[in-house]
Design a protein around this motif. Structure first.
Motif, PDB file in Angstrom:
ATOM      1  N   THR A 533       0.839  -1.199   0.000  1.00 59.59           N
ATOM      2  CA  THR A 533       0.000   0.000   0.000  1.00 59.59           C
ATOM      3  C   THR A 533       0.874   1.248   0.000  1.00 59.59           C
ATOM      4  OG1 THR A 533      -1.717  -1.175   1.223  1.00 59.59           O
ATOM      5  CG2 THR A 533      -1.820   1.235   1.242  1.00 59.59           C
ATOM      6  N   VAL A 534       0.458   2.229  -0.779  1.00 57.35           N
ATOM      7  CA  VAL A 534       1.206   3.477  -0.882  1.00 57.35           C
ATOM      8  C   VAL A 534       0.728   4.438   0.195  1.00 57.35           C
ATOM      9  CG1 VAL A 534       1.731   5.447  -2.371  1.00 57.35           C
ATOM     10  CG2 VAL A 534       1.529   3.160  -3.346  1.00 57.35           C
ATOM     11  N   ASP A 535       1.667   4.956   0.984  1.00 48.77           N
ATOM     12  CA  ASP A 535       1.315   5.876   2.069  1.00 48.77           C
ATOM     13  C   ASP A 535       0.838   7.227   1.547  1.00 48.77           C
ATOM     14  OD1 ASP A 535       2.013   3.930   3.907  1.00 48.77           O
ATOM     15  OD2 ASP A 535       4.108   4.618   4.006  1.00 48.77           O
ATOM     16  N   GLU A 536       1.453   7.693   0.464  1.00 51.62           N
ATOM     17  CA  GLU A 536       1.091   8.988  -0.103  1.00 51.62           C
ATOM     18  C   GLU A 536       0.614   8.785  -1.544  1.00 51.62           C
ATOM     19  OE1 GLU A 536       3.843  12.372   1.125  1.00 51.62           O
ATOM     20  OE2 GLU A 536       5.169  10.638   1.314  1.00 51.62           O
ATOM     21  N   PRO A 537      -0.646   8.441  -1.758  1.00 49.00           N
ATOM     22  CA  PRO A 537      -1.144   8.179  -3.119  1.00 49.00           C
ATOM     23  C   PRO A 537      -0.986   9.361  -4.056  1.00 49.00           C
ATOM     24  CG  PRO A 537      -2.701   7.390  -1.457  1.00 49.00           C
ATOM     25  CD  PRO A 537      -1.673   8.196  -0.723  1.00 49.00           C
ATOM     26  N   TYR A 553       6.518  -6.023 -18.911  1.00 50.92           N
ATOM     27  CA  TYR A 553       7.599  -5.088 -18.584  1.00 50.92           C
ATOM     28  C   TYR A 553       8.108  -5.409 -17.181  1.00 50.92           C
ATOM     29  CZ  TYR A 553       6.392  -1.877 -22.437  1.00 50.92           C
ATOM     30  OH  TYR A 553       6.171  -1.300 -23.662  1.00 50.92           O
ATOM     31  N   PRO A 554       9.405  -5.326 -16.941  1.00 51.11           N
ATOM     32  CA  PRO A 554       9.912  -5.575 -15.587  1.00 51.11           C
ATOM     33  C   PRO A 554       9.547  -4.464 -14.613  1.00 51.11           C
ATOM     34  CG  PRO A 554      11.690  -4.880 -17.038  1.00 51.11           C
ATOM     35  CD  PRO A 554      10.501  -5.087 -17.913  1.00 51.11           C
ATOM     36  N   LEU A 555       9.347  -3.225 -15.120  1.00 51.82           N
ATOM     37  CA  LEU A 555       8.990  -2.086 -14.277  1.00 51.82           C
ATOM     38  C   LEU A 555       7.769  -1.387 -14.863  1.00 51.82           C
ATOM     39  CD1 LEU A 555      12.542  -0.531 -13.686  1.00 51.82           C
ATOM     40  CD2 LEU A 555      11.287  -2.034 -12.134  1.00 51.82           C
ATOM     41  N   GLN A 556       6.962  -0.770 -14.000  1.00 53.06           N
ATOM     42  CA  GLN A 556       5.798  -0.011 -14.447  1.00 53.06           C
ATOM     43  C   GLN A 556       5.610   1.221 -13.565  1.00 53.06           C
ATOM     44  OE1 GLN A 556       3.278  -2.374 -17.377  1.00 53.06           O
ATOM     45  NE2 GLN A 556       4.455  -0.524 -17.250  1.00 53.06           N
ATOM     46  N   LYS A 557       4.977   2.247 -14.153  1.00 53.05           N
ATOM     47  CA  LYS A 557       4.541   3.409 -13.385  1.00 53.05           C
ATOM     48  C   LYS A 557       3.021   3.501 -13.480  1.00 53.05           C
ATOM     49  CE  LYS A 557       6.754   7.183 -12.869  1.00 53.05           C
ATOM     50  NZ  LYS A 557       7.372   8.515 -13.053  1.00 53.05           N
ATOM     51  N   PHE A 558       2.403   4.022 -12.426  1.00 56.23           N
ATOM     52  CA  PHE A 558       0.951   4.145 -12.374  1.00 56.23           C
ATOM     53  C   PHE A 558       0.570   5.608 -12.199  1.00 56.23           C
ATOM     54  CE2 PHE A 558       1.764  -0.130 -10.441  1.00 56.23           C
ATOM     55  CZ  PHE A 558       1.291  -0.881 -11.515  1.00 56.23           C
ATOM     56  N   ASP A 559      -0.571   5.980 -12.799  1.00 55.47           N
ATOM     57  CA  ASP A 559      -1.072   7.343 -12.679  1.00 55.47           C
ATOM     58  C   ASP A 559      -1.905   7.542 -11.424  1.00 55.47           C
ATOM     59  OD1 ASP A 559       0.120   8.239 -15.029  1.00 55.47           O
ATOM     60  OD2 ASP A 559      -1.553   7.526 -16.250  1.00 55.47           O
ATOM     61  N   SER A 560      -2.321   6.460 -10.828  1.00 54.57           N
ATOM     62  CA  SER A 560      -3.144   6.555  -9.619  1.00 54.57           C
ATOM     63  C   SER A 560      -3.007   5.268  -8.823  1.00 54.57           C
ATOM     64  CB  SER A 560      -4.620   6.798  -9.986  1.00 54.57           C
ATOM     65  OG  SER A 560      -5.139   5.665 -10.674  1.00 54.57           O
ATOM     66  N   ASP A 561      -3.421   5.324  -7.555  1.00 50.66           N
ATOM     67  CA  ASP A 561      -3.371   4.118  -6.739  1.00 50.66           C
ATOM     68  C   ASP A 561      -4.423   3.120  -7.206  1.00 50.66           C
ATOM     69  OD1 ASP A 561      -2.121   2.792  -4.452  1.00 50.66           O
ATOM     70  OD2 ASP A 561      -4.121   2.905  -3.545  1.00 50.66           O
ATOM     71  N   THR A 562      -5.488   3.603  -7.879  1.00 54.44           N
ATOM     72  CA  THR A 562      -6.483   2.696  -8.462  1.00 54.44           C
ATOM     73  C   THR A 562      -5.832   1.797  -9.501  1.00 54.44           C
ATOM     74  OG1 THR A 562      -8.223   4.335  -8.106  1.00 54.44           O
ATOM     75  CG2 THR A 562      -8.668   2.588  -9.705  1.00 54.44           C
TER      76      THR A 562
END
Length: 660
Positions: A533-537, A553-562
């Protein structure tokens, strides 16, 4: 006799004055000390040759070899390879010498020398020498000498030229064995190196001879026991801990300054913007402006070279731009140069090709998502185009500017000006805009010519309304033609119309590799576990997540915690998934006058479906359609746990393979 031969060779080979002068110096050296060409000399005779030549060449102090060796220091660009050809032609015609050994310092120069000494090549060095017309010199290289050794006694060529890379004769190999050239050859009864060393008339020519001053190079060269050595170098010195150490055997010195003065080498120059004042700008901005000016000059040079190549039917020369860093810290910020692969003795053992193919197929099957390539194409009568309209020019007040570059040659300090025109000078003012507009893919000049000139005329009239001088109007059109065209094109898109009788959906087979995503990460940010869980979404866009087992992909970025939580679902329930990068699908939709690209949040594969997924709020629409250049692409989207779903798995596949 010697001078007559010099003049004849200089005429046949069209030698430049410094090349002719070098050849004349060689001829006068042999005339002053005939023992230079004597076989089996002792050390005393070599010393006597040195003393005889010191009187003729004030710059000569020592041969720096066990044999007479003379250095001809000529600036790069004067033509050292052609001078080698002149030396060989002279020594053969005037003194009957038939065996030559040409040394190259590296593989690049080695390949170039072979090409230049090979008949029927663009820079063949013996072009015009009658004695070599019927039977040109036999070229033996570091790659074919074992094969050619079988036919040494049957050669019809009057001259033999051996071309070797220095590493072929001075390198040691693993296990303590000698280099291959020093190993016994069954065809000649000795090693090829020993065969060369026993020749009574071997002349050694050393290209970029400053590379052969190391201990191992000097020893290997001395073991060849040549009659004489002829060294060519643009930098007649070697670096040491105390600074550069000049050669002691220079007999011809033609430095860069003389080459520029005589027109054999282009004049270097410094360039800057006219009236440029760096005092009121931060250092980073000054550096940015300098790089932009350098790119402008580089691009202009590319255009000139392309034009010359096309006009003269020659191969295009590609210029390069060298950026010099202030120090190692600054250099570390520049993109690194990728090293080339380890070859030869350091190469890995031979691969089992069948095993590699089998494992590759397994990886492709396990790490591939099959996605159809769907195209919607119009049927029947298709009409499209732009409707006439009045340009909106309020608030558009471009001003003339002076962006000329001022240069100064480093040798003569003569100043010159480079035009800042971004393209050709047009006869009509409207042509500046029209020629820029037709570069857009969606504008057909043959269909829209009248509209384009109408819009261009409106813009020219607007510029004339506030710019009193004709030269000022032309200046703005010249320097800002792309900006003006982009503004007009954006307005044209608001008046675009397209219609068709019907549309057809085509599903095509194809293959597209995954695009590499580009990530920016906050300083000190680690790769996070997607399950935590991300403390600071609100800061999740600055984070990178990993530890996936089913993501391509070995790594990913997300635009939101959803999105992160949806990835947890995909890791549990999907077979494979990934977040596509921009440009992966090439799907565009209309948004006003713009046509932005649609990039879905997720693509996933399950046992029964291929899913194009987006995480949406409950109050957002679940249906969407996109317009692409081929027509209307409609996606029927259903609901799956707050996501949208598309494309059935039974469709014809397009492969997306995992990026590692």
């Amino acid at each position: 006799m010697s001078q007559r031969e010099v003049n004849a060779i200089a005429g046949r080979l069209s030698l430049r004055p410094p090349q002719t002068e070098s050849l004349a110096k060689l001829a006068s050296a042999i005339e002053a000390a005939p023992a230079m060409l004597k076989h089996d000399r002792d050390a005393a005779e070599v010393a006597a040759v040195l003393n005889a030549l010191k009187n003729q060449f004030p710059t000569l102090q020592d041969f720096e070899r066990d044999f007479p060796s003379l250095c001809f220091a000529l600036a790069t660009g004067v033509g050292k390879t052609r001078l080698m050809g002149a030396f060989i032609s002279y020594l053969f015609q005037a003194h009957g010498i038939k065996h030559f050994f040409v040394l190259a310092p590296n593989l690049t120069i080695y390949d170039k020398l072979i090409a230049d000494f090979t008949p029927n090549t663009p820079k063949y060095v013996f072009k015009g020498v009658a004695e070599f017309a019927a039977y040109p010199p036999e070229i033996i290289t570091g790659d074919n000498y074992e094969e050619r050794a079988q036919a040494l006694g049957d050669l019809l060529s009057p001259v033999t030229i051996n071309i070797f890379n220095i590493s072929k004769i001075n390198s040691e190999v693993r296990g303590g064995k000698a280099p291959r050239i020093k190993r016994l050859s069954e065809y000649i009864g000795q090693s090829y190196f020993d065969y060369l060393a026993c020749l009574p008339d071997l002349v050694l020519l050393m290209d970029e001879s400053h590379r052969y001053r190391a201990t191992s190079g000097v020893r290997a060269i001395n073991e060849l026991k040549p009659l004489i050595g002829l060294e060519l170098s643009a930098t007649p010195f070697v670096e040491s801990s105390k600074g550069p150490v000049p050669f002691k055997n220079v007999v011809m010195d033609y430095p860069l300054a003389r080459a520029m003065e005589d027109g054999f080498v282009k004049e270097p120059a410094v360039v800057t913007q006219r009236n440029f004042d760096a005092r009121n700008m931060p250092p980073d901005e000054v550096e940015r402006v300098k790089l932009q000016d350098g790119v402008r000059l580089h691009e202009a040079t590319k255009v000139e070279l392309k034009t010359y190549a096309r006009s003269n039917g020659v191969k295009e020369v590609k210029p390069f731009m060298l950026v010099i860093a202030r120090d190692t810290t600054h250099a570390g910020a520049l993109p690194p140069v990728q090293p080339s692969l380890l070859t030869g003795a350091d190469a890995p053992p031979e691969l089992d090709l069948a095993d590699v193919v089998r494992r590759t197929v397994d990886v492709v099957v396990q790490q591939t998502i099959d996605i159809p390539r769907i195209a919607v194409v119009p049927k029947g009568v298709v009409t499209s185009g732009f409707k006439p309209f009045m340009l909106e020019v309020a608030g558009l007040h471009l001003q003339p500017k002076d962006r000329s570059l001022v240069g100064q040659t480093l040798r003569t300090h003569e100043q010159f000006t480079l035009s800042a025109q971004s393209g050709r000078t047009e006869r009509r003012l409207e042509d500046y805009i029209v020629h820029a507009l037709i570069d857009f893919d969606d504008i057909d000049y043959t269909v829209h010519a009248s509209l384009l000139y109408d819009l261009a005329g409106q813009m020219v009239a607007h510029l004339r309304s506030y710019l009193p001088e004709a030269d000022e109007v032309r200046n703005v059109l010249d320097l800002d033609r792309q900006l003006i065209a982009k503004n007009i094109h954006a307005q044209m898109m608001g008046h675009f119309h397209e219609s068709a009788t019907d549309y057809a959906v085509e599903v095509r087979r194809g293959f597209t590799a995954l695009k590499e995503p580009t990530y920016t990460v906050g300083a000190g940010q680690p790769v996070r576990d997607y399950r935590h869980t991300v403390d600071e979404p609100s800061r999740i866009k600055q984070m990178v997540f990993g530890h996936f087992s089913r993501c391509l992909y070995p790594l990913q970025k997300f635009d939101s915690d959803t999105e992160r939580r949806f990835a947890v679902i995909l890791e549990r329930d999907a077979d494979k998934w990934f977040k596509p990068a921009k440009g992966q699908f090439q799907v565009f939709y209309k948004l006003g006058v713009e046509q932005p690209e649609y990039v879905p949040d997720f693509v996933a594969e399950t046992a029964h479906y291929l899913l194009m997924c987006e995480t949406k709020a409950r109050n957002e629409p679940r249906n969407r359609s996109w317009t692409c250049r081929s027509g209307l692409l409609a996606a029927c989207l259903g609901r799956l746990d707050n996501a949208v779903v598309g494309w059935a798995k039974r469709s014809v596949p397009t492969n997306f393979i995992r990026s590692n």
